[in-house]
Design a protein around this motif. Structure first.
Motif, PDB file in Angstrom:
ATOM      1  N   GLY A  39       0.856   6.773   9.304  1.00  0.00           N
ATOM      2  CA  GLY A  39       1.455   6.449   8.013  1.00  0.00           C
ATOM      3  C   GLY A  39       1.200   5.020   7.574  1.00  0.00           C
ATOM      4  O   GLY A  39       1.530   4.647   6.472  1.00  0.00           O
ATOM      5  N   VAL A  40       0.582   4.193   8.404  1.00  0.00           N
ATOM      6  CA  VAL A  40       0.300   2.818   8.044  1.00  0.00           C
ATOM      7  C   VAL A  40      -1.113   2.754   7.488  1.00  0.00           C
ATOM      8  O   VAL A  40      -2.046   3.280   8.075  1.00  0.00           O
ATOM      9  CB  VAL A  40       0.435   1.890   9.276  1.00  0.00           C
ATOM     10  CG1 VAL A  40       0.055   0.475   8.921  1.00  0.00           C
ATOM     11  CG2 VAL A  40       1.852   1.944   9.803  1.00  0.00           C
ATOM     12  N   GLU A  45      -5.699  -1.096   1.111  1.00  0.00           N
ATOM     13  CA  GLU A  45      -5.130   0.060   0.438  1.00  0.00           C
ATOM     14  C   GLU A  45      -3.667  -0.146   0.067  1.00  0.00           C
ATOM     15  O   GLU A  45      -3.049   0.729  -0.520  1.00  0.00           O
ATOM     16  CB  GLU A  45      -5.238   1.295   1.338  1.00  0.00           C
ATOM     17  CG  GLU A  45      -6.665   1.687   1.663  1.00  0.00           C
ATOM     18  CD  GLU A  45      -6.723   2.796   2.695  1.00  0.00           C
ATOM     19  OE1 GLU A  45      -5.662   3.311   3.075  1.00  0.00           O
ATOM     20  OE2 GLU A  45      -7.830   3.122   3.125  1.00  0.00           O
ATOM     21  N   ALA A  46      -3.117  -1.296   0.405  1.00  0.00           N
ATOM     22  CA  ALA A  46      -1.701  -1.560   0.147  1.00  0.00           C
ATOM     23  C   ALA A  46      -1.458  -1.697  -1.347  1.00  0.00           C
ATOM     24  O   ALA A  46      -2.284  -2.225  -2.081  1.00  0.00           O
ATOM     25  CB  ALA A  46      -1.261  -2.824   0.861  1.00  0.00           C
ATOM     26  N   SER A  47      -0.330  -1.212  -1.800  1.00  0.00           N
ATOM     27  CA  SER A  47       0.041  -1.347  -3.204  1.00  0.00           C
ATOM     28  C   SER A  47       1.483  -1.818  -3.279  1.00  0.00           C
ATOM     29  O   SER A  47       2.265  -1.620  -2.368  1.00  0.00           O
ATOM     30  CB  SER A  47      -0.138  -0.016  -3.934  1.00  0.00           C
ATOM     31  OG  SER A  47       0.714   0.952  -3.372  1.00  0.00           O
ATOM     32  N   PHE A  48       1.803  -2.444  -4.386  1.00  0.00           N
ATOM     33  CA  PHE A  48       3.135  -2.997  -4.574  1.00  0.00           C
ATOM     34  C   PHE A  48       3.987  -1.999  -5.339  1.00  0.00           C
ATOM     35  O   PHE A  48       3.574  -1.467  -6.363  1.00  0.00           O
ATOM     36  CB  PHE A  48       3.044  -4.309  -5.358  1.00  0.00           C
ATOM     37  CG  PHE A  48       4.365  -4.957  -5.593  1.00  0.00           C
ATOM     38  CD1 PHE A  48       4.959  -5.708  -4.608  1.00  0.00           C
ATOM     39  CD2 PHE A  48       5.029  -4.793  -6.796  1.00  0.00           C
ATOM     40  CE1 PHE A  48       6.180  -6.305  -4.810  1.00  0.00           C
ATOM     41  CE2 PHE A  48       6.252  -5.384  -7.009  1.00  0.00           C
ATOM     42  CZ  PHE A  48       6.828  -6.140  -6.016  1.00  0.00           C
ATOM     43  N   LEU A  49       5.176  -1.758  -4.846  1.00  0.00           N
ATOM     44  CA  LEU A  49       6.129  -0.897  -5.535  1.00  0.00           C
ATOM     45  C   LEU A  49       7.289  -1.766  -5.982  1.00  0.00           C
ATOM     46  O   LEU A  49       7.937  -2.410  -5.162  1.00  0.00           O
ATOM     47  CB  LEU A  49       6.634   0.218  -4.606  1.00  0.00           C
ATOM     48  CG  LEU A  49       5.573   1.176  -4.085  1.00  0.00           C
ATOM     49  CD1 LEU A  49       6.194   2.152  -3.095  1.00  0.00           C
ATOM     50  CD2 LEU A  49       4.926   1.927  -5.220  1.00  0.00           C
ATOM     51  N   GLY A  50       7.539  -1.782  -7.267  1.00  0.00           N
ATOM     52  CA  GLY A  50       8.630  -2.589  -7.789  1.00  0.00           C
ATOM     53  C   GLY A  50       8.268  -3.152  -9.144  1.00  0.00           C
ATOM     54  O   GLY A  50       7.233  -2.829  -9.727  1.00  0.00           O
ATOM     55  N   SER A  51       9.117  -4.008  -9.632  1.00  0.00           N
ATOM     56  CA  SER A  51       8.920  -4.622 -10.931  1.00  0.00           C
ATOM     57  C   SER A  51       7.869  -5.728 -10.848  1.00  0.00           C
ATOM     58  O   SER A  51       7.701  -6.364  -9.818  1.00  0.00           O
ATOM     59  CB  SER A  51      10.251  -5.216 -11.414  1.00  0.00           C
ATOM     60  OG  SER A  51      10.066  -5.964 -12.584  1.00  0.00           O
ATOM     61  N   GLU A  52       7.173  -5.951 -11.959  1.00  0.00           N
ATOM     62  CA  GLU A  52       6.227  -7.064 -12.028  1.00  0.00           C
ATOM     63  C   GLU A  52       6.926  -8.388 -11.801  1.00  0.00           C
ATOM     64  O   GLU A  52       6.341  -9.331 -11.289  1.00  0.00           O
ATOM     65  CB  GLU A  52       5.544  -7.089 -13.405  1.00  0.00           C
ATOM     66  CG  GLU A  52       4.402  -6.125 -13.568  1.00  0.00           C
ATOM     67  CD  GLU A  52       3.215  -6.498 -12.709  1.00  0.00           C
ATOM     68  OE1 GLU A  52       2.807  -7.670 -12.703  1.00  0.00           O
ATOM     69  OE2 GLU A  52       2.701  -5.607 -12.032  1.00  0.00           O
ATOM     70  N   TRP A  53       8.176  -8.466 -12.170  1.00  0.00           N
ATOM     71  CA  TRP A  53       8.927  -9.716 -12.031  1.00  0.00           C
ATOM     72  C   TRP A  53       9.300  -9.995 -10.582  1.00  0.00           C
ATOM     73  O   TRP A  53       9.705 -11.116 -10.258  1.00  0.00           O
ATOM     74  CB  TRP A  53      10.163  -9.691 -12.918  1.00  0.00           C
ATOM     75  CG  TRP A  53       9.794  -9.536 -14.355  1.00  0.00           C
ATOM     76  CD1 TRP A  53      10.013  -8.446 -15.130  1.00  0.00           C
ATOM     77  CD2 TRP A  53       9.113 -10.487 -15.176  1.00  0.00           C
ATOM     78  NE1 TRP A  53       9.518  -8.653 -16.385  1.00  0.00           N
ATOM     79  CE2 TRP A  53       8.956  -9.903 -16.441  1.00  0.00           C
ATOM     80  CE3 TRP A  53       8.620 -11.764 -14.971  1.00  0.00           C
ATOM     81  CZ2 TRP A  53       8.329 -10.555 -17.498  1.00  0.00           C
ATOM     82  CZ3 TRP A  53       7.990 -12.412 -16.022  1.00  0.00           C
ATOM     83  CH2 TRP A  53       7.851 -11.817 -17.270  1.00  0.00           C
ATOM     84  N   GLU A  54       9.174  -9.024  -9.700  1.00  0.00           N
ATOM     85  CA  GLU A  54       9.458  -9.222  -8.279  1.00  0.00           C
ATOM     86  C   GLU A  54       8.244  -9.737  -7.507  1.00  0.00           C
ATOM     87  O   GLU A  54       8.383 -10.201  -6.384  1.00  0.00           O
ATOM     88  CB  GLU A  54       9.925  -7.916  -7.641  1.00  0.00           C
ATOM     89  CG  GLU A  54      11.255  -7.426  -8.166  1.00  0.00           C
ATOM     90  CD  GLU A  54      11.647  -6.110  -7.548  1.00  0.00           C
ATOM     91  OE1 GLU A  54      12.317  -6.138  -6.505  1.00  0.00           O
ATOM     92  OE2 GLU A  54      11.269  -5.060  -8.102  1.00  0.00           O
TER      93      GLU A  54
END
Length: 120
Positions: A39-40, A45-54
């Motif tokens: 699962g790693v 390939e990493a992506s950011f999940l969250g608000s642009e402001w974070e």
């Protein structure tokens, strides 16, 4: 007979020490194999999940432009009567597109195009 026992013990001890030393050298010489848990994904390939402001400040972004973009997003949300998003460390505006104005290259290019269109 006592000398034979001592000689045999010394020889077997020396043999054991040599085998341990060679095994340790072989282990140290071999490069470690990277093993990933299930699962790693790789960093590429990493992506950011969250608000642009974070997100942290990225390359090409100026802190003062980021602050101005944040206040512009707050103003847009206030005019549209939107409530801020609640995140782990506080509240952030729902409007995320002004964050691209924090990039000084984009802001300078946009300003130049606007001035060129206005005064041509």
């Amino acid at each position: 007979q006592g000398e034979t026992t001592t000689s045999t013990t010394t020889t077997s001890t020396t043999t054991n020490l040599l085998s341990i030393a060679s095994a340790a050298a072989a282990t140290a010489a071999a490069p470690p194999k990277l093993q990933f848990a299930t699962g790693v994904s790789a960093l590429s390939e990493a992506s950011f999940l969250g608000s642009e402001w974070e997100r942290p400040v990225r390359g090409g972004e100026a802190e003062i432009l980021l602050q101005l973009a944040y206040w512009l997003a707050c103003l847009i949300d206030w005019v549209l009567n939107r409530q801020p998003n609640c995140v782990a460390y506080g509240q952030v505006p729902q409007t995320e597109w002004p964050r691209m104005l924090a990039n000084w290259k984009f802001s300078l290019s946009s300003l130049a195009a606007l001035l060129l269109a206005a005064f041509w």
